[in-house]
Design an enzyme around this catalytic site. Structure first.
Site, mmCIF file in Angstrom:
data_model
loop_
_atom_site.group_PDB
_atom_site.id
_atom_site.type_symbol
_atom_site.label_atom_id
_atom_site.label_comp_id
_atom_site.label_asym_id
_atom_site.label_seq_id
_atom_site.Cartn_x
_atom_site.Cartn_y
_atom_site.Cartn_z
ATOM 1 N N LEU A 1 75.455 34.555 -55.829
ATOM 2 C CA LEU A 1 76.409 35.648 -55.914
ATOM 3 C C LEU A 1 77.139 35.755 -54.588
ATOM 4 O O LEU A 1 76.585 35.427 -53.538
ATOM 5 C CB LEU A 1 75.694 36.984 -56.207
ATOM 6 N N ASP A 2 78.389 36.230 -54.622
ATOM 7 C CA ASP A 2 79.096 36.495 -53.375
ATOM 8 C C ASP A 2 78.310 37.503 -52.551
ATOM 9 O O ASP A 2 77.569 38.337 -53.087
ATOM 10 C CB ASP A 2 80.490 37.063 -53.657
ATOM 11 N N ARG A 3 78.499 37.445 -51.250
ATOM 12 C CA ARG A 3 77.763 38.340 -50.350
ATOM 13 C C ARG A 3 77.973 39.816 -50.725
ATOM 14 O O ARG A 3 77.033 40.612 -50.699
ATOM 15 C CB ARG A 3 78.195 38.088 -48.907
#
Length: 507
Positions: free
Chosen positions: A277-279
């Site tokens: 997942l994106d940060r």
């Protein structure tokens, strides 16, 4: 004559090179028993190693040579030329293996002969446990912070760097420091090539060169909100990831990453990342604990038999019905991980459905059918409904319409330069020296926060992140496969009657 020819042909056929990956050096095997014997030799039993455990890109495998006894080699060709060429190849293979071992020893400052051996995947848990002693974490102002620590980056020379000056490569390829900092690192002996000090004018020669860089590492803070364990079995660990925490070590994050937190605080070692997942994206993350379990879910994702559901809150009133977006995605520039809609890019497909509208913003369910980086965020930007508090794709840097319909009003190079300038302005104040100890908080007076005069980051005073940099209204809600399903709770901002007092603040 015929017998001699057959013996020569048989031996040459058994001089087989193995390429388990383009990043490995060839292994040379000599067997006089034919192709069948070669197939059952050590070449079939050699185990591969995980290069990422030593933070090295494309390390060579130590040269390995299998020889028969002299008395078994009576039927080898007697040609002096053949023996001479064979000897050269074996010596070259030995040199490559010894070079790799010596490079790692010298780069790490380790004289142990065994230290140069590459770690296997099963040793990853031991490696991560040892890293726990590098530093400590502390909580301040609702943030999880890491004390600065010494760290050695290792990287092999890439093909495109060959023939370029080392200082030019550092300035152009690594955005973690400025030119003055890189010059200081080389002159103070913190940057080495194959374990040896070099000058700023040193020209890189090729892929066998190991570049090491000893730095005073500063990690960026993340939210102090703990990880929530949703499910734990013999095969999987499922967590609800808070926003602002990266999945694994990357860039300015290492101890402040999900995998390090799970290892250090929950005792989960050697987990296998199934997807990322994106940060800034929160929500469901699944880790495999065994090879079979990991491959089972990964195969389902590759075959697109997994149903993925995300929730987001976007600007304006999103259209009713199911909205399909199949615009291809491509990187803005190879040096930054920012994407945009562009013809000729990677095929991408996302479906959207409006859930609710509160007069200012809409809650939307997202169903990504492909798994491109930033796919949901870029597709929403293209549709003219970017995520409410997306600090990257909901910004005027993309043009007056913020990238709607893929129109940016500037060239690719101008867009790249503006994005870099925006990134720097949001993370740093002007270059201010650290305040004296009398003005520091109790946590900051800890001896582990002593500044390093050679560290460029110690000369900058960082601002604590604002709420819009710690949370983004994009959440991984559920993943459902043919025979499994995991789900998280909906975040507070997804409620129908939710309202914020400020556009970029979580209430």
């Amino acid at each position: 004559m015929l017998k001699r020819f057959l013996n020569s042909f048989r031996t040459i056929c058994c001089l087989s090179y193995t390429y388990p990956s383009s990043r490995y050096f060839p292994r040379l095997y000599l067997s006089r028993a034919g192709m069948a014997d070669a197939a059952t030799s050590e070449i079939a039993n050699s185990s591969t190693c995980d290069a990422k455990l030593i933070d090295v890109h494309h390390p060579p495998v130590e040269g390995n040579i299998e020889l028969r006894d002299k008395e078994d080699d009576q039927d080898l060709p007697s040609s002096n030329l053949f023996r001479e060429n064979l000897s050269r190849r074996m010596k070259r293979s030995r040199r490559k293996g010894l070079l790799h071992k010596r490079q790692l020893n010298e780069a790490d400052g380790n004289t142990d002969a065994e230290a140069g051996k590459r770690l296997k995947v099963d040793d990853e848990s031991t490696k991560m446990k040892e890293s726990h002693n590098e530093t400590d974490c502390y909580i301040e102002n609702g943030l999880r912070k890491v004390y600065p620590y010494r760290y050695t980056y290792l990287c092999y020379c890439k093909a495109r760097w060959k023939g370029k000056a080392l200082i030019d490569v550092l300035n152009n390829e690594f955005m973690g420091g400025n030119a003055e900092f890189h010059v200081s690192q080389i002159e103070n002996g913190f940057v080495k090539v194959n374990g040896k000090d070099v000058k700023t004018t040193y020209v890189l020669r090729g892929k066998n060169e190991l570049i090491s860089n000893i730095t005073h590492r500063h990690e960026l803070p993340v939210t102090a909100q703990p990880l929530k364990i949703i499910s734990e079995t013999e095969d999987y660990v499922v967590v609800d990831k808070p926003s602002s925490i990266p999945v694994h070590p990357c860039g300015r994050y290492r101890h402040n990453s999900v995998t390090f937190m799970l290892s250090r605080e929950h005792g989960f070692h050697n987990l296998r990342t199934i997807y990322r997942l994106d940060r800034l994206t929160s929500g469901l993350l699944i880790f495999g604990r065994t090879h079979d379990a990991t491959n089972h879910i990964m195969d389902s994702i590759k075959q697109r038999t997994v149903s993925k559901t995300y929730l987001c809150r976007v600007d304006g009133e999103f259209p009713d019905g199911t909205i399909e977006c199949k615009e291809p995605l491509d990187k803005v520039h190879e040096k930054i991980g920012t994407w945009r809609v562009k013809k000729g890019g990677k095929d991408s497909h996302t479906s959207f459905e409006k859930v609710s509208y509160n007069g200012n913003s809409s809650v939307v369910k997202c169903y990504p059918h492909t798994g491109r980086t930033h796919q949901i965020r870029v597709h929403l930007q293209y549709l003219g409904h970017p995520i409410v508090n997306d600090p990257l794709y909901n910004d005027d840097v993309w043009g007056k319409d913020k990238g709607k319909n893929g129109e940016y009003g500037k060239s690719d190079n101008e867009l790249y330069e503006d994005l870099v300038a925006m990134h720097n302005s949001k993370f740093f104040e002007t270059d201010l020296m650290l305040p004296d100890e009398t003005s520091l908080t109790p946590a900051q007076t800890d001896i582990r926060l002593t500044s390093d005069p050679n560290c460029d980051y110690c000369k900058k005073r960082y601002k604590d992140p604002h709420p819009d940099k710690l949370v983004m209204y994009l959440h991984s809600l559920s993943y459902k496969g043919p025979d499994w399903e995991f789900r998280t709770e909906e975040p507070a901002w997804a409620q129908t009657d939710w309202k914020s007092t400020s556009k970029n603040q979580l209430q």
